[in-house]
Structure formats: C-alpha cells, structure tokens
Design a protein around this motif. Sequence first.
Motif, PDB file in Angstrom:
ATOM      1  N   UNK A  23       0.811  -1.219   0.000  1.00  0.00           N
ATOM      2  CA  UNK A  23       0.000   0.000   0.000  1.00  0.00           C
ATOM      3  C   UNK A  23       0.844   1.269   0.000  1.00  0.00           C
ATOM      4  N   UNK A  24       2.090   1.173   0.431  1.00  0.00           N
ATOM      5  CA  UNK A  24       2.961   2.352   0.493  1.00  0.00           C
ATOM      6  C   UNK A  24       3.490   2.778  -0.876  1.00  0.00           C
ATOM      7  N   UNK A  25       3.417   1.888  -1.846  1.00  0.00           N
ATOM      8  CA  UNK A  25       4.036   2.156  -3.150  1.00  0.00           C
ATOM      9  C   UNK A  25       3.006   2.063  -4.271  1.00  0.00           C
ATOM     10  N   UNK A  26       3.339   2.665  -5.381  1.00  0.00           N
ATOM     11  CA  UNK A  26       2.460   2.681  -6.546  1.00  0.00           C
ATOM     12  C   UNK A  26       2.296   1.286  -7.118  1.00  0.00           C
ATOM     13  N   UNK A  27       1.047   0.897  -7.298  1.00  0.00           N
ATOM     14  CA  UNK A  27       0.754  -0.336  -8.010  1.00  0.00           C
ATOM     15  C   UNK A  27       0.494   0.016  -9.464  1.00  0.00           C
ATOM     16  N   UNK A  41      -7.767  -2.323 -11.671  1.00  0.00           N
ATOM     17  CA  UNK A  41      -7.738  -3.489 -10.801  1.00  0.00           C
ATOM     18  C   UNK A  41      -6.662  -3.349  -9.729  1.00  0.00           C
ATOM     19  N   UNK A  42      -6.668  -2.217  -9.034  1.00  0.00           N
ATOM     20  CA  UNK A  42      -5.725  -1.989  -7.940  1.00  0.00           C
ATOM     21  C   UNK A  42      -6.105  -2.895  -6.781  1.00  0.00           C
ATOM     22  N   UNK A  43      -5.123  -3.597  -6.241  1.00  0.00           N
ATOM     23  CA  UNK A  43      -5.407  -4.565  -5.182  1.00  0.00           C
ATOM     24  C   UNK A  43      -5.277  -3.990  -3.784  1.00  0.00           C
ATOM     25  N   UNK A  44      -4.162  -3.362  -3.504  1.00  0.00           N
ATOM     26  CA  UNK A  44      -3.879  -2.942  -2.143  1.00  0.00           C
ATOM     27  C   UNK A  44      -3.533  -1.473  -2.010  1.00  0.00           C
ATOM     28  N   UNK A  45      -3.319  -0.791  -3.090  1.00  0.00           N
ATOM     29  CA  UNK A  45      -2.819   0.569  -3.018  1.00  0.00           C
ATOM     30  C   UNK A  45      -3.816   1.556  -3.611  1.00  0.00           C
ATOM     31  N   UNK A  46      -4.079   2.637  -2.881  1.00  0.00           N
ATOM     32  CA  UNK A  46      -4.898   3.714  -3.430  1.00  0.00           C
ATOM     33  C   UNK A  46      -4.071   4.533  -4.416  1.00  0.00           C
ATOM     34  N   UNK A  47      -2.758   4.335  -4.379  1.00  0.00           N
ATOM     35  CA  UNK A  47      -1.831   4.998  -5.277  1.00  0.00           C
ATOM     36  C   UNK A  47      -1.527   4.028  -6.421  1.00  0.00           C
ATOM     37  N   UNK A  48      -2.195   4.203  -7.544  1.00  0.00           N
ATOM     38  CA  UNK A  48      -1.990   3.265  -8.645  1.00  0.00           C
ATOM     39  C   UNK A  48      -1.925   3.996  -9.976  1.00  0.00           C
ATOM     40  N   UNK A  49      -1.361   3.300 -10.945  1.00  0.00           N
ATOM     41  CA  UNK A  49      -1.247   3.778 -12.307  1.00  0.00           C
ATOM     42  C   UNK A  49      -1.816   2.676 -13.194  1.00  0.00           C
ATOM     43  N   UNK A  50      -2.845   2.991 -13.967  1.00  0.00           N
ATOM     44  CA  UNK A  50      -3.511   1.976 -14.772  1.00  0.00           C
ATOM     45  C   UNK A  50      -3.161   2.046 -16.243  1.00  0.00           C
TER      46      UNK A  50
END
Length: 125
Positions: A23-27, A41-50
């Motif tokens: 969760x601390x890092x970009x997914x 489809x981010x699993x654990x991180x609110x910080x994501x790049x799709x």
Amino acid sequence: MRLVASPQHPLSRLPSVNRDDLAQYTQVCLTHIQDDKLVSEALFSANYLGFTMFEVIRDAVINGTGWALLPHPLVKEALESDQLCSLNHDLALESHYYRYVESENLGVVATALLNKVARFLGNSQ
C-alpha cells in the motif's frame, strides 16, 4: 501470475512483503472500460497507475514506476535477466485467471498469440 518489482525498487529489498508494504508504493495495474467507466484493478494501493496492456505494465515496472501482478509468461525473461524481481507475498500463491478479448474475426496476430500462450501453458505443467 507473479508479483514483481524492479530490483532497484524498495519492495525488492524486503525478505517478504505484506499488504501494508504494498500500500505504500504505486501499483501498476490493468485498467479496462466497464459500463462506460474506467475501472482499475488496484489490489492494495490507493496509489496506482492503470494501463490497458500487460506489456506496458511490465515495462513501467522494469523502469521502477511501481510493483505489479503480471502473467508469468510475460515476465519470465525479465526475471531470468534480473530486470525484475519476484516479491515474496501470499498473493503469489493464489490462482489468477488469464483474460483476453475475442471477436468473431480473429486476425493473424491474435491467432498467433493465442496459440503461443496455449503452447506455453501446455508445456509448463
């Protein structure tokens, strides 16, 4: 499926990772359109790049953008050449499905790719 990051990524230095670590890092995750909405489809991180293609996700992870869950056939060479590292997490033990979009008229490239994946999966048992 493999949970991967670049060897230079901070997660790669941990002996094992948990949900809080992820969760601390970009997914870097798969994104698609569903009911006229963009769904990631981010699993654990609110910080994501799709992105919409696994290959683009893989390249972003190799470049250190973040971590991702990717199909093993797609990351096998990058893992063997140390461009990517597998992350030790329970998620790596779960089953995941391959998905693809198919129309009635498969082109030459789509047919070749589907045949290649089928051969790979048939040989990796």
